[in-house]
Design a protein around this motif. Structure first.
Motif, short mmCIF file in Angstrom:
data_model
loop_
_atom_site.label_atom_id
_atom_site.label_comp_id
_atom_site.label_asym_id
_atom_site.label_seq_id
_atom_site.Cartn_x
_atom_site.Cartn_y
_atom_site.Cartn_z
N ILE A 78 1.09 -1.43 -0.49
CA ILE A 78 0.21 -0.08 -0.28
C ILE A 78 0.87 0.92 -0.47
O ILE A 78 1.49 1.54 0.47
CB ILE A 78 -0.82 -0.39 0.98
N GLN A 137 -1.03 -5.89 -10.72
CA GLN A 137 -2.28 -5.07 -10.43
C GLN A 137 -2.99 -5.13 -9.78
O GLN A 137 -3.41 -4.02 -8.65
CB GLN A 137 -2.93 -5.44 -11.32
N GLU A 138 -2.49 -6.00 -9.25
CA GLU A 138 -3.38 -6.95 -7.73
C GLU A 138 -2.30 -6.44 -6.57
O GLU A 138 -2.77 -7.06 -5.16
CB GLU A 138 -4.09 -8.04 -7.58
N CYS A 140 -0.23 -4.07 -5.80
CA CYS A 140 0.10 -2.92 -5.83
C CYS A 140 -1.13 -1.86 -5.64
O CYS A 140 -1.63 -1.76 -6.62
CB CYS A 140 0.66 -2.23 -6.96
N HIS A 141 -1.50 -0.79 -4.67
CA HIS A 141 -2.44 -0.46 -4.44
C HIS A 141 -1.76 0.96 -3.65
O HIS A 141 -0.95 1.11 -3.07
CB HIS A 141 -4.08 -0.60 -3.01
N TYR A 162 -1.10 1.43 -12.70
CA TYR A 162 -1.76 0.90 -11.98
C TYR A 162 -3.54 1.03 -11.75
O TYR A 162 -3.68 1.93 -12.47
CB TYR A 162 -1.46 0.56 -10.34
N HIS A 164 -5.43 0.04 -8.95
CA HIS A 164 -6.43 0.03 -7.69
C HIS A 164 -5.36 1.83 -7.14
O HIS A 164 -4.66 1.60 -6.28
CB HIS A 164 -6.18 -0.67 -6.63
N TYR A 166 -7.01 5.01 -4.97
CA TYR A 166 -8.26 5.76 -3.76
C TYR A 166 -8.05 6.63 -3.11
O TYR A 166 -6.84 6.98 -3.34
CB TYR A 166 -8.17 4.36 -2.41
N LEU A 186 -8.67 -0.97 4.48
CA LEU A 186 -7.66 -1.55 2.79
C LEU A 186 -7.36 -2.63 2.86
O LEU A 186 -7.08 -4.12 2.62
CB LEU A 186 -7.26 -0.33 2.52
N LEU A 190 -7.58 -6.55 1.98
CA LEU A 190 -6.09 -7.12 1.15
C LEU A 190 -5.78 -8.46 1.47
O LEU A 190 -5.85 -9.26 1.59
CB LEU A 190 -5.02 -6.26 0.56
N TYR A 209 -11.86 3.66 -6.72
CA TYR A 209 -11.18 3.72 -7.91
C TYR A 209 -11.18 5.21 -8.36
O TYR A 209 -11.95 5.69 -8.57
CB TYR A 209 -11.06 2.90 -8.35
#
Length: 209
Positions: A78, A137-138, A140-141, A162, A164, A166, A186, A190, A209
């Motif tokens: 994150i 992509q899944e 790294c937020h 990317y 994700h 917010y 978050l 995750l 998003y």
């Protein structure tokens, strides 16, 4: 035991208040909070080696630490208000001798920024989004404070690479309110069952998003 790797912002250290707050918030977890070397040519390999050794369940990076967290490929992470262009932020990165904001493990009180330091940041920033595999992509937020003035361009830079990203109601610093209202929900989503402190709460409405 859940292992959280925390990466601090520029001129700070692993002894910063945010690292301490993470330790208090997640008493059942092991929080690893290193002092990040000043120069990217030393910092990036240092952090890659640390990840390989510690194998964190999740990485949380703020500001400069968010920029480095993005580059820790293969790990769940994150990035909070990531600063992807420090080399152009003259208020932050400027030549001269400066004081560390928090105590460092080597007891250094001051650090020196040279033109080489700035050049090394610039060179790293140009490569930081290279070779992003589809699976990242899944992993790294990113969270972006609506009142963050230091990393205004971060959202656009992140969403070019990317999915994700917010927004949350907050400033640049990761304070206790932002941790509880944005980061923790978050993390719960995750990490799921690996997150002991979670209540499996959904993301707040303003995290979109």
């Amino acid at each position: 035991m859940l292992t959280i790797l925390f990466l601090h912002g520029f001129a700070s250290s692993g002894a910063c208040g945010t690292a301490e707050l993470l330790g208090k918030t997640f008493p059942s977890a092991r929080v690893v909070a290193p002092d990040i070397p000043l120069d990217p040519e030393e910092a990036l390999p240092f952090l890659l080696d640390l990840c390989a050794t510690e194998r964190p369940d999740i990485i949380i990076g703020t500001s400069m630490g968010g920029m480095y967290a993005q580059q820790m490929r293969g790990f769940l992470r994150i990035c909070v208000n990531p600063s992807f262009n420090i080399s152009t932020m003259s208020r932050v990165l400027r030549t001269g001798t400066h004081r560390w904001l928090n105590g460092r493990k080597n007891h250094e009180k001051e650090f020196r920024v040279t033109r080489d330091t700035i050049q090394h940041f610039n060179q790293m920033e140009r490569r930081q989004f290279d070779d992003i595999a589809p699976g990242e992509q899944e992993l790294c937020h990113a969270l972006f404070g609506t009142r963050d003035e230091l990393s205004r361009t971060g959202y656009a830079a992140f969403t070019r690479h990317y999915t994700h990203a917010y927004r949350f109601d907050g400033d640049h610093a990761l304070n206790e309110r932002a941790l509880h209202t944005a980061v923790m929900p978050l993390m719960a989503r995750l990490l799921g069952a690996r997150y002991d402190e979670a209540r499996r709460a959904p993301l707040p409405d303003y995290l979109r998003y």
